[in-house]
Structure formats: structure tokens, C-alpha cells
Write a protein that holds these residues in place. Structure first.
Motif, PDB file in Angstrom:
ATOM      1  N   ARG A  38       3.151  -9.881 -12.062  1.00 50.77           N
ATOM      2  CA  ARG A  38       4.590  -9.749 -12.308  1.00 50.77           C
ATOM      3  C   ARG A  38       5.009 -10.486 -13.576  1.00 50.77           C
ATOM      4  N   LEU A  39       4.471 -11.688 -13.743  1.00 52.12           N
ATOM      5  CA  LEU A  39       4.815 -12.470 -14.925  1.00 52.12           C
ATOM      6  C   LEU A  39       4.292 -11.793 -16.184  1.00 52.12           C
ATOM      7  N   ALA A  40       3.074 -11.245 -16.109  1.00 49.85           N
ATOM      8  CA  ALA A  40       2.495 -10.564 -17.269  1.00 49.85           C
ATOM      9  C   ALA A  40       3.299  -9.330 -17.640  1.00 49.85           C
ATOM     10  N   LEU A  41       3.722  -8.547 -16.657  1.00 48.54           N
ATOM     11  CA  LEU A  41       4.535  -7.362 -16.928  1.00 48.54           C
ATOM     12  C   LEU A  41       5.811  -7.736 -17.672  1.00 48.54           C
ATOM     13  N   ALA A  42       6.462  -8.794 -17.204  1.00 49.07           N
ATOM     14  CA  ALA A  42       7.738  -9.190 -17.789  1.00 49.07           C
ATOM     15  C   ALA A  42       7.585  -9.886 -19.133  1.00 49.07           C
ATOM     16  N   ARG A  43       6.651 -10.826 -19.228  1.00 49.48           N
ATOM     17  CA  ARG A  43       6.591 -11.684 -20.399  1.00 49.48           C
ATOM     18  C   ARG A  43       5.764 -11.111 -21.548  1.00 49.48           C
ATOM     19  N   PHE A  44       4.833 -10.191 -21.227  1.00 51.49           N
ATOM     20  CA  PHE A  44       4.041  -9.570 -22.288  1.00 51.49           C
ATOM     21  C   PHE A  44       4.514  -8.153 -22.601  1.00 51.49           C
ATOM     22  N   GLY A  45       5.613  -7.740 -21.972  1.00 55.78           N
ATOM     23  CA  GLY A  45       6.185  -6.430 -22.269  1.00 55.78           C
ATOM     24  C   GLY A  45       5.260  -5.280 -21.915  1.00 55.78           C
ATOM     25  N   LEU A  46       4.569  -5.384 -20.780  1.00 55.02           N
ATOM     26  CA  LEU A  46       3.587  -4.379 -20.387  1.00 55.02           C
ATOM     27  C   LEU A  46       4.228  -3.263 -19.572  1.00 55.02           C
ATOM     28  N   ASP A  47       3.635  -2.085 -19.665  1.00 52.05           N
ATOM     29  CA  ASP A  47       4.059  -0.961 -18.831  1.00 52.05           C
ATOM     30  C   ASP A  47       3.337  -0.971 -17.486  1.00 52.05           C
ATOM     31  N   PHE A  48       2.081  -1.371 -17.506  1.00 47.05           N
ATOM     32  CA  PHE A  48       1.268  -1.431 -16.287  1.00 47.05           C
ATOM     33  C   PHE A  48       0.337  -2.637 -16.353  1.00 47.05           C
ATOM     34  N   VAL A  49      -0.130  -3.035 -15.184  1.00 46.06           N
ATOM     35  CA  VAL A  49      -1.269  -3.941 -15.078  1.00 46.06           C
ATOM     36  C   VAL A  49      -2.312  -3.250 -14.208  1.00 46.06           C
ATOM     37  N   TRP A  50      -3.526  -3.137 -14.736  1.00 49.65           N
ATOM     38  CA  TRP A  50      -4.624  -2.575 -13.957  1.00 49.65           C
ATOM     39  C   TRP A  50      -5.443  -3.717 -13.386  1.00 49.65           C
ATOM     40  N   TRP A  51      -5.653  -3.696 -12.071  1.00 50.36           N
ATOM     41  CA  TRP A  51      -6.545  -4.668 -11.450  1.00 50.36           C
ATOM     42  C   TRP A  51      -7.961  -4.105 -11.507  1.00 50.36           C
ATOM     43  N   LEU A  52      -8.833  -4.729 -12.260  1.00 50.42           N
ATOM     44  CA  LEU A  52     -10.222  -4.310 -12.375  1.00 50.42           C
ATOM     45  C   LEU A  52     -11.038  -5.080 -11.344  1.00 50.42           C
ATOM     46  N   VAL A  53     -11.281  -4.456 -10.214  1.00 50.17           N
ATOM     47  CA  VAL A  53     -11.999  -5.113  -9.126  1.00 50.17           C
ATOM     48  C   VAL A  53     -13.493  -5.034  -9.433  1.00 50.17           C
ATOM     49  N   ARG A  76      -5.123  -2.733  -2.655  1.00 49.10           N
ATOM     50  CA  ARG A  76      -4.122  -1.658  -2.526  1.00 49.10           C
ATOM     51  C   ARG A  76      -3.035  -2.048  -1.541  1.00 49.10           C
ATOM     52  N   LEU A  77      -3.408  -2.776  -0.498  1.00 50.79           N
ATOM     53  CA  LEU A  77      -2.418  -3.222   0.483  1.00 50.79           C
ATOM     54  C   LEU A  77      -1.466  -4.241  -0.138  1.00 50.79           C
ATOM     55  N   VAL A  78      -2.013  -5.193  -0.873  1.00 54.22           N
ATOM     56  CA  VAL A  78      -1.205  -6.245  -1.483  1.00 54.22           C
ATOM     57  C   VAL A  78      -0.242  -5.675  -2.530  1.00 54.22           C
ATOM     58  N   THR A  79      -0.649  -4.604  -3.229  1.00 55.23           N
ATOM     59  CA  THR A  79       0.165  -4.056  -4.323  1.00 55.23           C
ATOM     60  C   THR A  79       0.918  -2.790  -3.927  1.00 55.23           C
ATOM     61  N   ARG A  80       1.013  -2.504  -2.647  1.00 55.54           N
ATOM     62  CA  ARG A  80       1.594  -1.225  -2.211  1.00 55.54           C
ATOM     63  C   ARG A  80       3.050  -1.052  -2.638  1.00 55.54           C
ATOM     64  N   ARG A  81       3.755  -2.158  -2.873  1.00 59.78           N
ATOM     65  CA  ARG A  81       5.157  -2.067  -3.308  1.00 59.78           C
ATOM     66  C   ARG A  81       5.295  -2.395  -4.789  1.00 59.78           C
ATOM     67  N   MET A  82       4.205  -2.291  -5.521  1.00 57.36           N
ATOM     68  CA  MET A  82       4.208  -2.590  -6.957  1.00 57.36           C
ATOM     69  C   MET A  82       3.683  -1.373  -7.720  1.00 57.36           C
ATOM     70  N   PRO A  83       4.542  -0.398  -7.997  1.00 59.22           N
ATOM     71  CA  PRO A  83       4.085   0.840  -8.634  1.00 59.22           C
ATOM     72  C   PRO A  83       3.526   0.655 -10.041  1.00 59.22           C
ATOM     73  N   ARG A  84       3.828  -0.473 -10.656  1.00 59.45           N
ATOM     74  CA  ARG A  84       3.315  -0.694 -12.016  1.00 59.45           C
ATOM     75  C   ARG A  84       1.994  -1.461 -12.027  1.00 59.45           C
ATOM     76  N   VAL A  85       1.470  -1.741 -10.844  1.00 50.86           N
ATOM     77  CA  VAL A  85       0.139  -2.337 -10.728  1.00 50.86           C
ATOM     78  C   VAL A  85      -0.791  -1.286 -10.133  1.00 50.86           C
ATOM     79  N   ARG A  86      -1.894  -1.032 -10.821  1.00 48.90           N
ATOM     80  CA  ARG A  86      -2.848  -0.013 -10.381  1.00 48.90           C
ATOM     81  C   ARG A  86      -4.195  -0.672 -10.116  1.00 48.90           C
ATOM     82  N   VAL A  87      -4.836  -0.283  -9.040  1.00 48.09           N
ATOM     83  CA  VAL A  87      -6.127  -0.838  -8.644  1.00 48.09           C
ATOM     84  C   VAL A  87      -7.233   0.138  -9.017  1.00 48.09           C
ATOM     85  N   THR A  88      -8.293  -0.363  -9.655  1.00 51.68           N
ATOM     86  CA  THR A  88      -9.384   0.515 -10.067  1.00 51.68           C
ATOM     87  C   THR A  88     -10.742  -0.152  -9.875  1.00 51.68           C
ATOM     88  N   SER A  89     -11.729   0.668  -9.552  1.00 52.05           N
ATOM     89  CA  SER A  89     -13.116   0.210  -9.403  1.00 52.05           C
ATOM     90  C   SER A  89     -13.963   0.699 -10.559  1.00 52.05           C
TER      91      SER A  89
END
Length: 213
Positions: A38-53, A76-89
Motif C-alpha cells: 500500500r505504501l509503495a503504491l501511494a508513495r512511488f506512484g505505482l499502478d500495480f504491485v506484483w507479488w513474485l512468490v 491471494r487470500l490476503v490480497t483479495r480486497r486489493m485489486p492493484r496487487v497481483r500475485v504471480t508464480s
């Protein structure tokens, strides 16, 4: 698809968008990861954050590593209400675990995106131990989020010393994605002291999820 190989699918993003990359074992994911995102989205002006698991961190004990499927499900459960965070393998999909190689792949696959590597100040303090850390620093801008107990160690780290002239002031952190690397910025704000290792020690991350697949 060629010769039975399925090309890894990346999260959706439009040309020119700013994408933060938060890599980690997420063993397990927790509100600290959410807070950094959340902080990265706001403070770095990002459109998305991808979680690289990652399939496994070479610097950590793999004996405590939960299965990839369990960690992805938990993310995916933790970020289910965060549409701008995407989980990827994607790292497991392409069979790599080194950040340098992951960045090479992503930059080649999506040269139209503006990537920022996101990490907590605790990781910045030990960043010089990462494989090819100088090369990583010169591939994409790096956004650092302050973490409890890590402020001074991060500021005096080999990374901070080597790239001191590439640091952007916090007031310009929203321009980080547009800066040619090497470039980095550290931002401060409300901090979370949660850690995956503490959660594992507390027993809140079930042992059956920690069995390697």
C-alpha cells in the motif's frame, strides 16, 4: 505454445504503466507485506504491485518453506480486497529463483512497462549479499520502504554507499519509476514490525502448509 511449453502468463498491465515488484517467499504472507504494498503504491506512484512468490530464497532455510501452492493460495487470500496487487508464480513457471534472472525475463517480456523493485529497509541492509546485486541495481529503480529497526542499517549499507549519488529525495519518490537506473528512494510512514519468521514461530502458520510439495 511451442513443443509442449506453455509461455508463462503475467498479470495484466497496460503499456507505460508503473509496476512495483515485491519478491519473497511469503512464508506466510501477512499484513506487513500488505502494508509495504500500500505504501509503495501511494508513495512511488505505482499502478500495480506484483507479488513474485519465489519457489525458494537461496539465503533462507528451505526446510521451513511451505509448498508453493499453499503460499500462493495464502497470498491471494490476503490480497483479495486489493485489486492493484497481483500475485504471480512466474519465477517457478520459468524455473528460476535469482532476482537478476527474473528481471531479465520481465524486462524482455514487457519492455513497455516501468518496473520498480520494491523492498523493505531490512532487505536493503543485506542487499549486498544478493547474487549480482550491482547488476540488479542497474537494471531497474529500487523503492525502499522503511522498516522498524532497519533505518540506520539500511542507510549505512554497502548498497546505500555505492549508490549514494543515485538516491532520489523522498519528496521526489513518485518520480522513481521514470528515473533511469541506477536510482533509488526510501520512504517513511507508518511501519509494521510483522515478520513471516515470527508468525511461523508463533504456530499461526499451520505445519501442514509448511510441507514441501
Amino acid at each position: 505454445m511451442t513443443g509442449g511449453y506453455v509461455w508463462p502468463r503475467l498479470p495484466a498491465a497496460g503499456a507505460g504503466q508503473r509496476v512495483g515488484l515485491l519478491g519473497g517467499s511469503f512464508n506466510p504472507p501477512h499484513e506487513g507485506h500488505v502494508h509495504i504494498s500500500r505504501l509503495a503504491l501511494a508513495r512511488f506512484g505505482l499502478d500495480f504491485v506484483w507479488w513474485l512468490v519465489t519457489p525458494g530464497n537461496p539465503l533462507k532455510n528451505r526446510g521451513e518453506l511451505g509448498s508453493l501452492e499453499a503460499r500462493l493460495e495464502a497470498c491471494r487470500l490476503v490480497t483479495r480486497r486489493m485489486p492493484r496487487v497481483r500475485v504471480t508464480s512466474v519465477e517457478a513457471d520459468i524455473g528460476i529463483s535469482r532476482t537478476r534472472d527474473t528481471l531479465r525475463f520481465l524486462l524482455a517480456r514487457r519492455p513497455d512497462l516501468r518496473f520498480v523493485w520494491v523492498m523493505g529497509a531490512d532487505n536493503m541492509a543485506s542487499f549486498h549479499r544478493w547474487h549480482a546485486w550491482r547488476e540488479i541495481a542497474e537494471m531497474v529503480p529500487i523503492g525502499v520502504v522503511d522498516r522498524p529497526g532497519s533505518t540506520l542499517r539500511a542507510a549505512s549499507s554497502p548498497f546505500a554507499a555505492r549508490y549514494r549519488l543515485a538516491r532520489l529525495p523522498e519528496t521526489r519518490s513518485r518520480r522513481l519509476a521514470d528515473a533511469p537506473p541506477p536510482a533509488w528512494a526510501i520512504v517513511h510512514g507508518p511501519r509494521s514490525d510483522l515478520s513471516s519468521s515470527e508468525i511461523r514461530r508463533s504456530g499461526l502458520w499451520p505445519r501442514d502448509r509448511m510441507e514441501n510439495s
